[in-house]
Write an enzyme that holds these catalytic residues in place. Structure first.
Site, mmCIF file in Angstrom:
data_model
loop_
_atom_site.group_PDB
_atom_site.id
_atom_site.type_symbol
_atom_site.label_atom_id
_atom_site.label_comp_id
_atom_site.label_asym_id
_atom_site.label_seq_id
_atom_site.Cartn_x
_atom_site.Cartn_y
_atom_site.Cartn_z
ATOM 1 N N ASP A 1 8.451 -1.475 14.762
ATOM 2 C CA ASP A 1 9.589 -1.207 15.792
ATOM 3 C C ASP A 1 10.689 -1.492 15.172
ATOM 4 O O ASP A 1 11.582 -2.390 15.715
ATOM 5 C CB ASP A 1 9.448 -2.211 17.073
ATOM 6 N N GLU B 1 9.549 6.375 25.057
ATOM 7 C CA GLU B 1 10.122 4.843 24.823
ATOM 8 C C GLU B 1 10.730 4.645 23.755
ATOM 9 O O GLU B 1 11.225 5.555 23.083
ATOM 10 C CB GLU B 1 8.703 3.939 24.819
#
Length: 543
Positions: A14, A187
């Site tokens: 991420d 997301e």
């Protein structure tokens, strides 16, 4: 000069990448591992230095008891108004309909700290990021979680204005700005303003082999004003199963001083057993989700695209204005434990390394025996990431248990469900210390040597323990003198320490394998283990 992907090998998921002046920074998720949020810096995008983490105090991140793959999800790093801003989640539920958690904000004038105490923002959903508009206003952009069983759980991207005078959100301004594409599971939003447009970059498809990044844009921040890019996905490996890099998607966009553009993305490098097909299942990612960087250009209609195609490339042209960065190799590690602080490569689970767990310095790491390696509260484990498919790691251990309930040794660990170790304990029948190997496979704990455990001769103050990891499998060895090694005839399947294996039975499969040092004493008497001369050395990779 070329960027060689992944630029951050081993569990570095991420990525949130920014540039401040001529220096680039990447922040990565750490989940249940402490300290929270992993930071690297570079001036050429090729060589990256690990720098101190921002979340080093329990007041900033309280993860005691959080489930595996809970904790710090998808941090967002930004720079505005002369300081760094870091938004992060602390997730306390992983499986099931609910994803309870809280989003927080900390700030610092220097990337190396000190970082502030946290400001509580909201929950609404995870993967929150902070957008600084050019008119001075700020907005929290986040995935929205819907727990209702008759709705899709990923309920679009919510935008909420942030009031800098009170350092609080204005919930009355919250609105959904985009619901994503047919891939669903939208997301990881990051918002940018470029040439009069607001560009929204979002991950979709789930962080597995269907993972992708999609782009939308709008000239306003009004509700549902964003339109998707006609050529979405922006990046994916769903349709490139032979690519060296897989799972690319969730990430962040950055530009160079001379106007080039790059995109940092999570990725994975799966391997297969010799008797398995290459495409279904696509493989086992023991190194977890890593970070890659791809070059970006813009088409005539103002949409971004990945140079070389949306599958990305292993080798990418580095920025032409990059400043050569001299970085000592952090892939190998030798630690004599001379410092009274743990090396930056070391991590603990859920809580910081304190006197309750042990102490370090003067040539040794002392761990006080606490709970088992399944414990979510009181655990004495210090570990570092696997950053290569093939490596050797060894340590010298002095440990004098008086009960089989006290154990200490060298572990290969994914989470509290999946791990193994070589350890020293007490055999009450033979009345001596012994060396054994055990594995925890989900809910099943297996001790391999049992009554054939290796007896430690009288007069031996300590033993050397080693693991050899060779992509598909790994083994353990021991030595009484540090020179003559004896392999224990137990070969373990490395796939059990992969994201994909954990995902078969559990919803939190977001980290990667670690090698570490642990001391357990379930009798409650806190037996001490003394570790010395730790070494982690990469061998020739097979991928």
């Amino acid at each position: 000069m070329k960027i060689s992907n992944p630029v951050l090998p081993g569990f570095n998921a991420d990525p949130s990448m920014i540039r401040v002046g001529d220096t680039y920074y990447i922040a990565n998720s750490t989940f249940e591992w402490f300290p929270g949020v992993r930071l690297h810096e570079s001036q050429d995008m090729i060589h990256w230095s690990l720098i101190p983490s921002p979340l080093t105090r329990p007041e900033q991140i309280d993860m005691r008891g959080v489930p595996s793959s809970g904790g710090v999800w998808a941090p967002d790093l930004s720079y505005a108004d002369g300081k760094f801003w870091l938004v992060y989640s602390n997730i306390s539920m992983v499986d099931g309909a609910f994803k309870d958690g809280t989003n927080y904000l900390v700030t610092a004038e220097d990337i190396r700290g000190p970082w502030s105490d946290p400001i509580r923002l909201n929950f609404t959903g995870f993967d929150a990021s902070l957008f600084h508009d050019d008119d001075g206003r700020k907005y929290l952009v986040q995935q929205t979680w819907d727990f209702r069983e008759y709705h899709h759980p990923f309920d679009g991207i919510t935008l909420t204005e942030f009031d800098t005078s009170t350092m609080t959100l204005k919930p009355e301004t919250a609105r959904t700005i985009w619901r994503g594409t047919k891939a669903k599971l939208v997301e990881g939003p990051h918002l940018y303003k470029i040439n009069g447009y607001y560009y929204l970059f979002c991950a979709e498809g789930g962080t597995v082999y269907t993972h992708q990044e999609s782009v939308a844009r709008s000239q306003t921040l009004e509700a549902m004003s964003f339109e998707g890019m006609p050529s979405n996905p922006f990046i994916t490996n769903f349709d490139t199963p032979d690519s060296y890099l897989q799972k690319q998607g969730h990430g962040a966009l950055v530009n160079t001083p001379s106007g080039q553009w790059y995109y940092a993305s999570l990725c994975a490098r799966p391997w297969h057993h010799d008797n398995e097909p290459a495409y279904d299942p696509r493989g086992w990612s023991t190194l977890g989700r890593e970070t890659s960087i791809q070059q970006v250009e813009w088409d005539d209609d103002g949409w971004p695209y990945i140079v070389g195609g949306h599958g990305g490339q292993r080798y990418v042209d580095a920025p032409r204005d990059g400043i050569a960065t001299d970085v000592p190799s952090h892939h190998n590690q030798h630690d004599e434990f001379d410092s009274h602080k743990l090396d930056l490569n070391w991590n603990t689970l859920r809580v910081p390394f304190t006197e309750k767990m042990g102490h370090v310095g003067d040539g040794e790491l002392v761990l006080h025996g606490q709970g088992s390696l399944r414990n979510l509260f009181d655990l004495s484990l210090v570990a570092r990431r696997w950053q290569a498919f093939n490596f050797d790691s060894h340590v010298y251990l002095e440990f004098n248990p008086t009960t089989y309930m006290a154990m200490a040794g060298l572990t290969n660990y994914y989470n509290d469900f999946c791990w193994s170790w070589i350890y020293v304990t007490w055999d009450e029948k033979r009345e001596c210390r012994v060396i054994d190997v055990a594995q925890n496979n989900r809910q099943t704990y297996t001790t391999f040597l049992q009554d054939k455990a290796i007896a430690i001769p009288d007069g031996i103050s300590g033993v050397w323990l080693k693991t050899k990891v060779r992509t598909q499998s790994y083994t353990y060895e021991y030595s009484f003198d540090g020179e003559n090694w004896h392999e224990i005839p137990v070969q373990l399947d490395a796939a059990l320490l992969s994201d994909e294996y954990v995902n078969q039975t559990y919803g939190g499969f977001f980290t990667g394998a670690f090698v570490g040092l642990a001391c357990v004493d379930v009798s409650g008497y806190r037996a001490d283990a003394r570790f010395k001369h730790f070494d982690y050395k990469e061998q020739n990779d097979t991928l």
